[in-house]
Structure formats: structure tokens, C-alpha cells
Design an enzyme around this catalytic site. Structure first.
Site, PDB file in Angstrom:
ATOM      1  N   HIS A 100     -25.715   0.911 -36.775  1.00 49.90           N
ATOM      2  CA  HIS A 100     -26.165   1.095 -38.157  1.00 49.90           C
ATOM      3  C   HIS A 100     -27.555   1.724 -38.217  1.00 49.90           C
ATOM      4  CE1 HIS A 100     -25.652  -0.903 -42.383  1.00 49.90           C
ATOM      5  NE2 HIS A 100     -25.954   0.367 -42.469  1.00 49.90           N
ATOM      6  N   GLY A 150     -25.589   7.253 -57.389  1.00 53.42           N
ATOM      7  CA  GLY A 150     -25.198   7.271 -58.794  1.00 53.42           C
ATOM      8  C   GLY A 150     -26.029   8.205 -59.651  1.00 53.42           C
ATOM      9  N   TYR A 170     -23.754  -6.226 -45.087  1.00 55.65           N
ATOM     10  CA  TYR A 170     -23.532  -6.164 -46.527  1.00 55.65           C
ATOM     11  C   TYR A 170     -23.173  -7.550 -47.054  1.00 55.65           C
ATOM     12  CZ  TYR A 170     -23.071  -1.082 -45.773  1.00 55.65           C
ATOM     13  OH  TYR A 170     -23.267   0.230 -45.421  1.00 55.65           O
TER      14      TYR A 170
END
Length: 336
Positions: free
Chosen positions: A131, A215, A63
Site C-alpha cells: 500500500h 468527487g 480501510y
């Protein structure tokens, strides 16, 4: 749901005592058009999370090319003992700072944990995820290297992200896997048929990322506009007729929420929490307001008819432009 006098309940990941809702930190400075101007609010949000009992913080070495871990270090310096800290290894970055592949080699794992510990300013990570599985390296080899980190005291528990049921079983045969992190929400149901049952068979907690549909389930689709460096604009669910259909579903979720004096995001989180005590969603935010709203979802009990209606919903469009991860466990976009 009110955010005053919050008491966030706890759930378990192996022997780790975690808040029932965690905090995904990726969007604080990566992936959603984030800018350095948001850093002060991000730090305030991290501190507020710990203050209200949201102790489960999630980051990754990729990130913002490690800068997300460095951001967390500013809070961990004084509050490490109040946090259950998760980070990840295995996705490599191109020159543009976005994913360009995977690396599950033992050498890469060993080097990566040292980099993460240095950036985070800690001696030990509580939960260390693979990951993404590297299709060129047997998962047994990668997990074996991660086991060495447990033995060395650098890592407490191991996790894996976006793994198939078969891969979960192979990884667990090498070492107990404490957590599976995969996308799961009202709009992302891929893991329900085989992956969730396998995780439960193996005693693996499930940590849904993007539990608010990046979102979309909160109605924030208007916040992502082409050209603003927000990768959501490349996702099928955020485009054309798919977006129109999905926003109609979001409107229905809002109606359910209104009847419960809650927000659409709280309903989406409450739906996930109702899937089992082994489910710990990690909604991402860099704003204190939304952090507290998300945490308050732990107090929302959905009526049976609402749960059934939400469970029957299906989003239009794939969650990524390419769904190769199902078969080959490859990556297609920046993700938690």
C-alpha cells in the site's frame, strides 16, 4: 451516456481478466463520512457491480480497520469466482482509525495477509499491493516477503501503490509487479512524467485511484462540509481560492460532457481510459446509480479536441497537504 444494456469491456493485469473500470470500495465505510446506515446500499452496489460485469473489486486491510474487507466478505461468500479481488498491506493505523505510519517488515506482511484472508473469507487474493513503501525497510525485503505469499498460494499477483519510478524498478527486479496503483485523474498528473513511462517499460498495468478527483470532478464539492468527518475538507484542492478555481474547471468539463450527452464524471473516466489499454481506473462509490454511471463511461469516445483540452487542464493546489510521497513515499492522508 445510458446505463441500460451495459457491456463492460475487459482489460488485463498480467493474466488477470478485469473490467476496464473497477470498483474502489474504501468509501463504503471509511474516509468520506460513511455510516453504518449505508451498508445495505453498499452490499447492493457490490452485487450490482458483479451483475453488470464490473468484476475488479479493490479494498485494503486499513480501510475502516479491516471492516471494509469484512463488508466485501458478505458478497464474496457466494460470488468469489466472479471477482478479481485486490487488497493491500503496509499502512498502519492509530487509535483514531486513521493512518499513522507504514510497516513493510516481513513479519508484518506475513501476519497481515492472514488477517485479510480471514476477514475476506477467502483462500487467495488475486492482487496484493504494497500500500505504501516503508522508508525504514528496503522495498526488496518487503517484496521478498510478498513473494513468499505467492509461493504459498495466498496471493496470485503482486502490486505496489504510490511508488516512484526507481522503486518500481527495484521491486520488479525481485518479482514481476503486475499493477501500480496511484492517484491519477485530469486533476492529478504527478505520475505522468516518470512513473507511467517506467510502469510501461516494465509491463506494469496502471490502476488509477481517485480518478474522479475524490468527487471534485463530478461537482460534489458541496457534499463535503467541515466537521462532517469527511477528510476531503483537509485537502488543499478543496479549500478557498483553490476550490473556486477548480470548480471553474469542473464547469468547463460539464460543458464538454453536455455536448456529448454524458456526465462530467464519465468524461473524466473516459479521459483516463483513453490514456492506454493498460489503464484500469477504480472509481469508488457506494451507490448503484453512480456505479452504473461510471461503468457506462467505457462506451464514451472523446473527440480529439476534447481530449487535448482536458489534458491541458491543471488543478489548483496540491492533492495532499504535504507531498512528501514524491520523494520519500510517505503518507499524508487516508487514500486508496
Amino acid at each position: 451516456m445510458t446505463t441500460t444494456d451495459l457491456t463492460v469491456p475487459r482489460r488485463r493485469i498480467a493474466d488477470l481478466d478485469v473490467s476496464a473500470v473497477g470498483l474502489g470500495c474504501m468509501g463504503m465505510n471509511f474516509g468520506y463520512g460513511a455510516t453504518a446506515a449505508d451498508e445495505a446500499e453498499a452490499i447492493a452496489t457490490l452485487n450490482d457491480a458483479i451483475d453488470i460485469g464490473v468484476n475488479f473489486l479493490d479494498t485494503a486491510d486499513m480501510y475502516a480497520a479491516g471492516a471494509n474487507e469484512t463488508l466485501l466478505a458478505r458478497v464474496l461468500a457466494d460470488r468469489r469466482d466472479q471477482v478479481v479481488l485486490a487488497t493491500k498491506v503496509g499502512i498502519t493505523l492509530g487509535d483514531d482509525g486513521y493512518p499513522n505510519g507504514t510497516n513493510g517488515s516481513a513479519e508484518y506482511v506475513r501476519a497481515s495477509i492472514d488477517g485479510s484472508l480471514r476477514r475476506l473469507g477467502v483462500d487467495t487474493v488475486d492482487l496484493y499491493y504494497l500500500h505504501r513503501v516503508d522508508p525504514q525497510v528496503p522495498v526488496e525485503e518487503t517484496i521478498g516477503a510478498m513473494v513468499e505469499l505467492v509461493a504459498a498460494g495466498k496471493v496470485r499477483r503482486l502490486g505496489i501503490s504510490e511508488a516512484s519510478a526507481g522503486t518500481l524498478r527495484r521491486a520488479s527486479a525481485v518479482h514481476p509487479i503486475a499493477a501500480l496503483q496511484s492517484e491519477w485523474s485530469i486533476f492529478s498528473r504527478d505520475i505522468e512524467d516518470s512513473v507511467v513511462p517506467a510502469a510501461r517499460e516494465l509491463g506494469i498495468a496502471i490502476v488509477p485511484y481517485s480518478p474522479l478527483g475524490r468527487g471534485l470532478l463530478t461537482g460534489s464539492a458541496a457534499a463535503a462540509a467541515p466537521g462532517d468527518n469527511d477528510f476531503r475538507t483537509t485537502l488543499p484542492r478543496w479549500q478557498g481560492e483553490n476550490l473556486t478555481a477548480n470548480l471553474a474547471l469542473v464547469q468547463r468539463i460539464r460543458e464538454i460532457a453536455d455536448a456529448l450527452d454524458a456526465t462530467a464524471g464519465q468524461v473524466a473516466l473516459a479521459w483516463l481510459l483513453a490514456q492506454g489499454d493498460d489503464v484500469i481506473p477504480i472509481p469508488g462509490t457506494k451507490r448503484r446509480r453512480y456505479l452504473r454511471e461510471n461503468a457506462a463511461a467505457t462506451a464514451l469516445n472523446l473527440p480529439a479536441d476534447a481530449l487535448a483540452e482536458l489534458s491541458a487542464m491543471r488543478a489548483a493546489g496540491d492533492r495532499y497537504p504535504d507531498m512528501d510521497w514524491v520523494a520519500g513515499e510517505t503518507i499524508a492522508a487516508p487514500s486508496a
